[in-house]
Design an enzyme around this catalytic site. Structure first.
Site, PDB file in Angstrom:
ATOM      1  CD  GLN A 300     -27.079  56.691  25.002  1.00  0.00           C
ATOM      2  OE1 GLN A 300     -26.934  57.836  25.413  1.00  0.00           O
ATOM      3  NE2 GLN A 300     -27.307  56.427  23.721  1.00  0.00           N
ATOM      4  CD  GLU A 350     -17.294  49.798  21.386  1.00  0.00           C
ATOM      5  OE1 GLU A 350     -16.413  50.667  21.541  1.00  0.00           O
ATOM      6  OE2 GLU A 350     -18.459  50.054  21.008  1.00  0.00           O
ATOM      7  CG  ASN A 400     -25.886  54.340  19.999  1.00  0.00           C
ATOM      8  OD1 ASN A 400     -26.016  55.504  19.651  1.00  0.00           O
ATOM      9  ND2 ASN A 400     -25.865  53.975  21.268  1.00  0.00           N
ATOM     10  CB  CYS A 428     -25.892  61.882  20.062  1.00  0.00           C
ATOM     11  SG  CYS A 428     -24.207  61.769  19.437  1.00  0.00           S
ATOM     12  CD  GLU A 474     -28.480  59.459  21.609  1.00  0.00           C
ATOM     13  OE1 GLU A 474     -28.602  58.865  20.520  1.00  0.00           O
ATOM     14  OE2 GLU A 474     -27.397  59.601  22.201  1.00  0.00           O
TER      15      GLU A 474
END
Length: 481
Positions: A300, A350, A400, A428, A474
């Protein structure tokens, strides 16, 4: 739960007792505070817009025009910025309620929202908060093709120029310094910048990453064109010499990377990041944990804001000692690791392999043994993982994703896994592609789309201002079933 470190940096006028959030002027909590009414706020916004438009015609510097384009709220007091973003999130939730109603799902709440909207949570740091900045190389307003900055203008109008980031309030001074020195290096170099791939040239963008201790990593992207290895080695040596012994030494870089890339974006696996000088990683502390960050790993951009965000995610997840936490698009593992000690197990997914390596290192370094991290595309890894899920422990998911949202197969896997009763979606850009994900999660079962599981319903929305001076924030949306 204790208040996050750094919260004291939020101006007192933006806080109220017992809350991390900012209450809008229309809230009963604010009516006696002498703050903006909606009418005066609208007037202020019109004045700011008129000033920007007038500035675009005459009187403003190019740096101010850039600031107006990239951080359009920078001229507004911070409290007014928060009002703009709060209003934007209300609009997004009303849109979601309408779209769900069209799909046959009635979730409309007072005000036309799909769920309650909490006050926006201010950023603990308002100026210079970015820990990562990307700078382009192109023609500046004066025509010099070796200008390092950000773009102003549009392709349609054919008026794009590259402008130095001197007036950008969200970019720290260290990043601007590195960009200025890189520009100085380019103007000394005999090689041309690569403005368009097919027209030749070599020097391309610069990425700067910093941490709270002042350490700085710089990553220079270079198009090799037809240069041989000897010529490439000479350019790398020249860049290293400039930043270690020449004028660039004033930046005191702790890491200098070089990447040869023939594409706009190129991951480490396709074209390795080459360490020319210093440490291979940058480190950051967050919520009492130490995190290792590789050149291309997601982290972030507002570190202190992330602490506030992750603490609230932990509260909203209601994750207890027997819970398994599924962390999708986990980056370096920040969310999962920050919650690992309150859950039974963390499973992270990821796509960036170096970020997966970072996440595993971060778990080991911080003495956290109940986490596992899987590398690969979420749309490949997650369906395989959930299709054979037989664990009886409560399963909570946190996603996310980037602005592109989640792949449909990821949404379908989550939707069809009955064990997931609670989902936190951190977005976002909730008004963008994420909206498609929200609809897929909440629509009635659809055999054609293989959405067989019980639909989720939006329960609560909490906006966090992670990007002061911009129009973005966010939004954490809690879904449950």
């Amino acid at each position: 739960m204790a208040l996050p470190r750094g919260l004291g940096l939020v101006p007192r006028c933006l806080r109220r007792p017992g809350s991390l959030g900012w209450a809008p002027p229309s809230s009963p909590l604010r009516r006696d505070r002498g703050t903006l009414t909606s009418e005066s706020h609208t007037m202020k916004m019109k004045e700011a817009r008129k000033a920007r438009e007038g500035c675009g015609l005459a009187g403003c510097s190019w740096e101010e025009r850039l600031a107006d384009a990239a951080t359009p709220l920078w001229r507004l007091p911070y409290e007014e910025q928060l009002q703009v973003k709060y209003d934007s999130q209300r609009k997004t939730l009303r849109t979601l309620a309408s779209r769900l109603e069209e799909a046959g799902v009635d979730v409309r709440k007072p005000g036309g929202l799909c769920c309650p909207l909490r006050p926006i949570v201010p950023s603990p740091v308002i100026n210079g908060y970015r820990n990562k900045s990307s700078f382009s190389v192109n023609r500046g307003p004066d025509g010099n093709p070796k200008t390092v900055g950000l773009y102003v203008g549009t392709g349609r109008a054919r008026n794009i120029v590259c402008v130095r980031a001197d007036r950008m309030e969200n970019i720290p001074a260290k990043h601007k310094q590195v960009a200025q020195r890189y520009e100085q290096f380019l103007r000394r170099s005999p090689l041309r910048p690569c403005l368009l791939f097919h027209r030749g040239g070599h020097w391309r963008e610069l990425v700067v990453r910093t941490n709270s201790r002042g350490h700085a990593m710089a990553i220079v992207t270079f198009h090799p064109q037809r240069l041989g290895q000897e010529a490439l080695a000479a350019q790398k040596a020249s860049l290293k010499e400039f930043f270690t012994c020449g004028p660039g030494a004033a930046c005191t870089l702790t890491s200098l990377y070089f990447q040869e890339s023939t594409m706009t974006r190129c991951p480490h696996e396709q074209s390795p990041y080459q360490l020319l000088y210093g440490e291979p990683h940058i480190f950051e502390e967050l919520l009492g944990l130490k995190f290792r960050i590789s050149p291309d790993a997601f982290f972030q951009v507002n570190t202190r804001g992330a602490e506030v965000l992750y603490q609230e995610v932990g509260k909203l997840s209601r994750a207890a000692g027997d819970t398994v936490l599924l962390d999708v698009c986990c980056g370096t593992g920040t969310i999962g690791l920050s919650l690992a000690r309150q859950v039974s197990k963390v499973i992270g997914i990821e796509i960036v392999e170096k970020a997966v390596e970072d996440a595993r290192w971060n778990a080991a370094f911080n003495g956290i043994s109940n986490c596992e991290f899987h590398g690969g595309k979420a749309e490949t890894v997650l369906p395989r993982l959930l299709s054979s899920w037989k664990d009886d422990r409560p399963l909570v998911a946190v996603v996310n994703p980037s602005r592109a949202g989640l792949h449909y197969r990821v949404v379908r896997a989550i939707r069809n896994c009955e064990a997931i009763r609670r989902l936190l979606y951190v977005s976002c850009k909730p008004e963008g592609e994420a909206m498609r994900n929200f609809l897929e999660l909440c629509c009635p079962p659809d055999p054609r789309k293989k959405l067989a599981g019980e639909p989720f319903a939006p329960r609560l929305a909490v906006p966090f201002d992670m990007f002061p001076h911009t129009v973005h924030c966010e939004l954490v949306l809690l879904f449950a079933r």
